[in-house]
Design a protein around this motif. Structure first.
Motif, PDB file in Angstrom:
ATOM      1  N   HIS A   1       0.065   3.371   3.198  1.00 39.24           N
ATOM      2  CA  HIS A   1      -0.580   2.084   3.020  1.00 39.24           C
ATOM      3  C   HIS A   1      -1.706   1.795   3.988  1.00 39.24           C
ATOM      4  O   HIS A   1      -1.540   2.027   5.015  1.00 39.24           O
ATOM      5  N   PHE A   2      -2.682   1.322   3.394  1.00 42.12           N
ATOM      6  CA  PHE A   2      -4.042   0.981   4.318  1.00 42.12           C
ATOM      7  C   PHE A   2      -4.464  -0.324   3.888  1.00 42.12           C
ATOM      8  O   PHE A   2      -4.942  -0.432   2.654  1.00 42.12           O
ATOM      9  N   GLU A   3      -4.589  -1.368   4.747  1.00 45.27           N
ATOM     10  CA  GLU A   3      -4.889  -2.475   4.530  1.00 45.27           C
ATOM     11  C   GLU A   3      -4.682  -3.071   2.944  1.00 45.27           C
ATOM     12  O   GLU A   3      -5.338  -3.601   2.394  1.00 45.27           O
ATOM     13  N   GLY A   4      -3.287  -2.786   2.708  1.00 50.02           N
ATOM     14  CA  GLY A   4      -2.843  -3.727   1.396  1.00 50.02           C
ATOM     15  C   GLY A   4      -2.929  -2.634   0.552  1.00 50.02           C
ATOM     16  O   GLY A   4      -2.611  -3.007  -0.863  1.00 50.02           O
ATOM     17  N   LYS A   5      -3.304  -1.401   0.477  1.00 49.03           N
ATOM     18  CA  LYS A   5      -3.565  -0.572  -0.755  1.00 49.03           C
ATOM     19  C   LYS A   5      -2.857   0.808  -0.479  1.00 49.03           C
ATOM     20  O   LYS A   5      -2.653   1.081   0.605  1.00 49.03           O
ATOM     21  N   ASN A   6      -2.544   1.212  -1.631  1.00 46.41           N
ATOM     22  CA  ASN A   6      -1.809   2.697  -1.456  1.00 46.41           C
ATOM     23  C   ASN A   6      -2.611   3.795  -1.807  1.00 46.41           C
ATOM     24  O   ASN A   6      -3.529   3.644  -2.825  1.00 46.41           O
ATOM     25  N   ILE A   7      -2.735   4.685  -1.070  1.00 47.10           N
ATOM     26  CA  ILE A   7      -3.703   5.873  -1.279  1.00 47.10           C
ATOM     27  C   ILE A   7      -2.970   7.065  -0.718  1.00 47.10           C
ATOM     28  O   ILE A   7      -2.159   7.258   0.246  1.00 47.10           O
TER      29      ILE A   7
END
Length: 79
Positions: A63-69
């Motif tokens: 999780h990075f700044e509210g995004k899934n990567i």
């Protein structure tokens, strides 16, 4: 699609109880999220699993700044 032979009524609030056998088979635990799809005249329920915003992969998600990567996309982005 596989028939289960299970029939449940919708209550006055629109809720349906998923039988424990189905929850165990699909690995759905208390508080897990479930996605709802419509396919023609069918409603399809699927256990929600977060996926990468870039490639759709659902493995090794960060999780990075509210995004899934996913790990693969993180590697590609860092090059």
């Amino acid at each position: 699609m596989k028939a289960t032979g299970v029939v449940r009524a919708v209550d006055q609030l629109g809720r349906i109880v998923l039988p424990i056998e189905l929850r165990r088979n699909l690995n759905i635990d208390i508080k897990d999220s479930v996605e709802i799809y419509v396919d023609g005249d069918m409603v399809v329920l699927k256990k929600y699993e977060p996926a990468c915003v870039f490639c759709g992969n659902a493995r090794e998600i960060k999780h990075f700044e509210g995004k899934n990567i996913c790990s693969d996309c993180i590697t590609k982005l860092s090059k």
